[in-house]
Write a protein that holds these residues in place. Sequence first.
Motif, mmCIF file in Angstrom:
data_model
loop_
_atom_site.group_PDB
_atom_site.id
_atom_site.type_symbol
_atom_site.label_atom_id
_atom_site.label_comp_id
_atom_site.label_asym_id
_atom_site.label_seq_id
_atom_site.Cartn_x
_atom_site.Cartn_y
_atom_site.Cartn_z
ATOM 1 N N UNK A 169 0.809 -1.265 0.059
ATOM 2 C CA UNK A 169 -0.104 -0.050 0.125
ATOM 3 C C UNK A 169 0.798 1.218 -0.074
ATOM 4 N N UNK A 170 1.888 1.083 0.867
ATOM 5 C CA UNK A 170 2.769 2.342 0.764
ATOM 6 C C UNK A 170 3.590 2.453 -0.403
ATOM 7 N N UNK A 171 3.927 1.478 -0.994
ATOM 8 C CA UNK A 171 4.622 1.461 -2.247
ATOM 9 C C UNK A 171 3.774 2.240 -3.362
ATOM 10 N N UNK A 172 2.437 1.835 -3.453
ATOM 11 C CA UNK A 172 1.505 2.296 -4.440
ATOM 12 C C UNK A 172 1.551 3.631 -4.114
ATOM 13 N N UNK A 173 1.253 4.094 -3.096
ATOM 14 C CA UNK A 173 0.789 5.510 -2.491
ATOM 15 C C UNK A 173 2.035 6.482 -2.993
ATOM 16 N N UNK A 174 3.291 5.992 -2.726
ATOM 17 C CA UNK A 174 4.254 6.658 -2.912
ATOM 18 C C UNK A 174 4.539 6.936 -4.821
ATOM 19 N N UNK A 175 4.250 5.797 -5.544
ATOM 20 C CA UNK A 175 4.134 6.077 -6.934
ATOM 21 C C UNK A 175 3.049 6.779 -7.300
ATOM 22 N N UNK A 176 1.887 6.932 -6.682
ATOM 23 C CA UNK A 176 0.887 7.929 -7.139
ATOM 24 C C UNK A 176 1.162 9.223 -6.933
ATOM 25 N N UNK A 177 2.109 9.281 -6.107
ATOM 26 C CA UNK A 177 2.542 11.026 -5.725
ATOM 27 C C UNK A 177 3.522 11.450 -7.077
ATOM 28 N N UNK A 178 4.079 10.416 -7.475
ATOM 29 C CA UNK A 178 4.896 10.741 -8.653
ATOM 30 C C UNK A 178 4.132 10.882 -9.791
ATOM 31 N N UNK A 179 2.899 10.118 -9.838
ATOM 32 C CA UNK A 179 2.157 10.220 -10.956
ATOM 33 C C UNK A 179 1.517 11.735 -11.210
ATOM 34 N N UNK A 180 0.948 12.061 -9.932
ATOM 35 C CA UNK A 180 0.281 13.166 -9.848
ATOM 36 C C UNK A 180 1.119 14.441 -10.434
ATOM 37 N N UNK A 181 2.320 14.447 -9.987
ATOM 38 C CA UNK A 181 3.082 15.554 -10.531
ATOM 39 C C UNK A 181 3.382 15.434 -11.986
ATOM 40 N N UNK A 182 3.301 14.382 -12.595
ATOM 41 C CA UNK A 182 3.416 14.115 -13.984
ATOM 42 C C UNK A 182 2.098 14.395 -14.819
ATOM 43 N N UNK A 183 1.135 14.238 -14.228
ATOM 44 C CA UNK A 183 -0.269 14.449 -14.862
ATOM 45 C C UNK A 183 -0.333 15.949 -14.818
ATOM 46 N N UNK A 184 0.080 16.791 -13.769
ATOM 47 C CA UNK A 184 -0.187 17.913 -13.606
ATOM 48 C C UNK A 184 0.815 18.941 -14.886
ATOM 49 N N UNK A 185 1.838 18.373 -15.373
ATOM 50 C CA UNK A 185 2.725 18.697 -16.362
ATOM 51 C C UNK A 185 2.388 18.469 -17.691
ATOM 52 N N UNK A 186 1.410 17.061 -17.856
ATOM 53 C CA UNK A 186 1.218 16.550 -19.004
ATOM 54 C C UNK A 186 -0.053 17.509 -19.766
ATOM 55 N N UNK A 187 0.213 17.714 -21.227
ATOM 56 C CA UNK A 187 -0.684 18.155 -22.023
ATOM 57 C C UNK A 187 -2.182 17.165 -22.177
ATOM 58 N N UNK A 188 -3.222 17.971 -22.249
ATOM 59 C CA UNK A 188 -4.210 17.040 -22.578
ATOM 60 C C UNK A 188 -4.257 16.635 -24.012
#
Length: 465
Positions: free
Chosen positions: A422-441
């Motif tokens: 669960x902790x491992x998944x949560x850490x990866x989700x944080x990385x993903x959120x940063x990337x989504x913010x930078x991603x173009x639609x």
Amino acid sequence: MNAHHTPGRPAHGDEHVPRNPETGRLEPDARTVNRAVAASAIGNATEWFDYGVYAVSVVYITQNFFPGEYGTILALSTFAFSFLVRPLGGLFWGPLGDRLGRKRILALTIILMAGATFCIGLLPTVETIGIAAPILLILLRAVQGFSTGGEYGGAATFMAEYAPDKRRGFLGSFLEFGTLAGFALGSLIVLLGEVVLGNDAMSEWGWRIPFLLAGPMGLVGLYLRSRLADSPVFQELEESGHTESSAGMALKDLVTRYWRPMLIMTGLVIALNVVNYTLLSYMPTYLEGQTGMANRTVLTIMFVAQFAMMLVIPFAGALSDRVGRKPMWYTSLIGLFVLAIPMYMLMANGFWWALLGFAVLGLLYIPQLATISATFPAMFPTQVRYAGFAITYNLATAVFGGTAPLANEALIGATGNPLVPAFYMMAACVVGLVAVRAMKETVGASLRGTEIPETKPQDLVRARS
């Protein structure tokens, strides 16, 4: 011009893709698009059937190839090893796919993938030939990883380039439908083997059956792919002569010119595949080891939850065509971050709670999974799309995806904490959120052209209408 194309003549089966007299573009009819979707999805199902069978057969692999105290760790290390080879496959197949075409490379990768899996089913065990048995297994896993390095990026690119811009999310979701179908079929066949043959027979020889089935599955996928022309987008690129420049483009140039989409995609893939391999590949080992569930019970949970995910994924893909890819990713990542710990705590309480917890996490993962084929190919221009996708995806997957089962098992052993996944998944989700913010639609963006497509607000409105 490309040496493989003569001006004024059809390229790669161009006669099967009619040209719009108004725009001059190659526009496949609905039947051809559906066949392209089916060919991509079935090939992808074969690929992930191979990986899924290994994941749910770890106990048998351990008994026959890695007996001893550290057998499970060694079996999971062999699983992870194939992912370390995947970037080499991406580096090899990706540029070839941008030069020679998507279809040709996909024919080769599915043959290699299915053939290697079939051969695993024929391997002698450690009792028969000693240490040569695990060595041969590792070599065949390396072949699987090398071929997968070109298979997934190529299949996603092929499907995305065939799909109409406004339906790319819906049609692209069927590639991941194939992913889940492969996993679910692997779980079902091993479960049926347990029920029909019994544990002793499965341990002795029955474990081979699922691996041997990969052979005919691969031939079916190859047949479907061979009946299609290459994607219209690639054919137009070939006619323009840009495939020559893409063939000579060095990795340094790719990184220099397209480092930003590669970096953003890396963040997205970290989130995607840590969740994927923690949830779909490591879960059988986790439930058996941490909750004491019988193998048959675990296989039942895996199949039921994966089948439910299959039913939902096309609806999630269609929804992404209306609301955009970014809202889907935000929903998934935030939901997984919030509910990972509660669901893992729930899974420790028996069959029904484990099924509920796994299903909730699986359904929260769907908004990511459903939009891969629509999101990632649109991040790169046509002439480097296959290479950019394959190299970026496989490098990130090698480091953070395929190693997830091994990392989770090792960290649980070191800390004694069953909530490590669960902790491992949560850490990866944080990385993903940063990337989504930078991603173009990318919803509604055209995949034609040699520049990175970008969706403007008015494009999103038209896609929704």
